[in-house]
Design an enzyme around this catalytic site. Structure first.
Site, PDB file in Angstrom:
ATOM      1  N   TYR A 230      37.054  -5.055  47.784  1.00  0.00           N
ATOM      2  CA  TYR A 230      38.553  -5.173  48.384  1.00  0.00           C
ATOM      3  C   TYR A 230      39.303  -6.347  47.677  1.00  0.00           C
ATOM      4  CZ  TYR A 230      41.492  -6.772  52.449  1.00  0.00           C
ATOM      5  OH  TYR A 230      42.334  -7.179  53.198  1.00  0.00           O
TER       6      TYR A 230
ATOM      7  N   LYS B 187      39.591  -1.126  47.972  1.00  0.00           N
ATOM      8  CA  LYS B 187      40.616  -1.260  48.964  1.00  0.00           C
ATOM      9  C   LYS B 187      41.611  -2.275  48.226  1.00  0.00           C
ATOM     10  CE  LYS B 187      42.008  -3.490  53.402  1.00  0.00           C
ATOM     11  NZ  LYS B 187      43.192  -4.179  52.742  1.00  0.00           N
TER      12      LYS B 187
END
Length: 236
Positions: A137, A167
């Site tokens: 992420y 992400k």
């Protein structure tokens, strides 16, 4: 697997005293289904994960997995934490309860100073849930870790068997395009900046994770449909 469609970064529900209100998850899940989202991102930034204890995060993730059992909505659990040992515990728990995937931010206090250090922490977290797809992420505006994501993809792809992609909550659209096309499109790059979704979709984004998809997913779905049909006209 690929994170396709809109994935809502769901809020963590609290009561008036500041305690988790797990009974609210069922209503949240119904709203997500009505909104047409493809997945939920549990205990991320919008879910205030760093303000929750490990136990609270496990309880909330378990409740979401219980509510979504039999649903077509993908549950992705964020397991990133300041303390690496907490991340390992959260990752193992997420796999045990059947999360579709896990994701983790970089440690944000004692930060990794190189892609090699970042990859090492990712490797440990992913190994705690070896049967579950792992995503890094990337959100440098919050973590202060601003390293090359194309370099991380190449390194992690070689070292982490269950590594799937990113992400990508980052406004660097050049890096986004490089990541998408690296190794023939091998990696799954879910876009994470809601207000730039139009640009990302025009650049080929197939999946997106964001907070505004909790309440405005139909608007974004119309935007995606318009791009896919070639309708780029501007209404005045």
């Amino acid at each position: 697997m690929r994170l396709a469609g809109l994935i809502a970064a769901v809020h963590s529900p609290f009561d008036d005293s500041g305690e988790l209100q797990l009974s609210a998850v069922e209503g949240q899940a119904r709203l997500m289904a009505d909104q047409g989202v493809a997945g939920v991102f549990i205990c991320g930034s919008t879910g205030e994960s760093h303000s929750l204890s490990v136990g609270e995060r496990q309880e909330l993730s378990a409740r979401w997995l219980q509510v979504l059992r039999g649903s077509l909505i993908m549950p992705i659990v964020h397991v990133g934490a300041i303390f690496l040992r907490d991340s390992l515990q959260l990752a193992a728990h997420a796999e045990k309860i059947g999360a579709t995937a896990i994701a983790a931010q970089a440690p944000s206090y004692f930060r990794p100073r190189s892609v090699a250090e970042l990859c090492e922490s990712c490797e440990q977290i992913a190994a705690a849930a070896p049967q579950t797809p792992f995503y890094f992420y990337d959100i440098p505006v919050m973590t202060g870790v601003n390293l090359s994501m194309p370099d991380l993809l190449q390194r992690a792809g070689e070292r982490i068997p269950n590594f799937r992609g990113l992400k990508f909550t980052n406004q660097d659209l050049m890096s986004f395009q490089i990541c998408q096309r690296l190794d023939g499109g091998r990696y799954d790059i879910a876009f994470g900046v809601d207000e730039m979704l139009l640009a990302a979709v025009c650049l080929g984004a197939a999946g997106a994770v964001g907070s505004s998809y909790n309440f405005a997913a139909p608007i974004y779905l119309r935007l995606i449909a318009a791009v896919q049909s070639g309708d780029l006209s501007v209404e005045r």
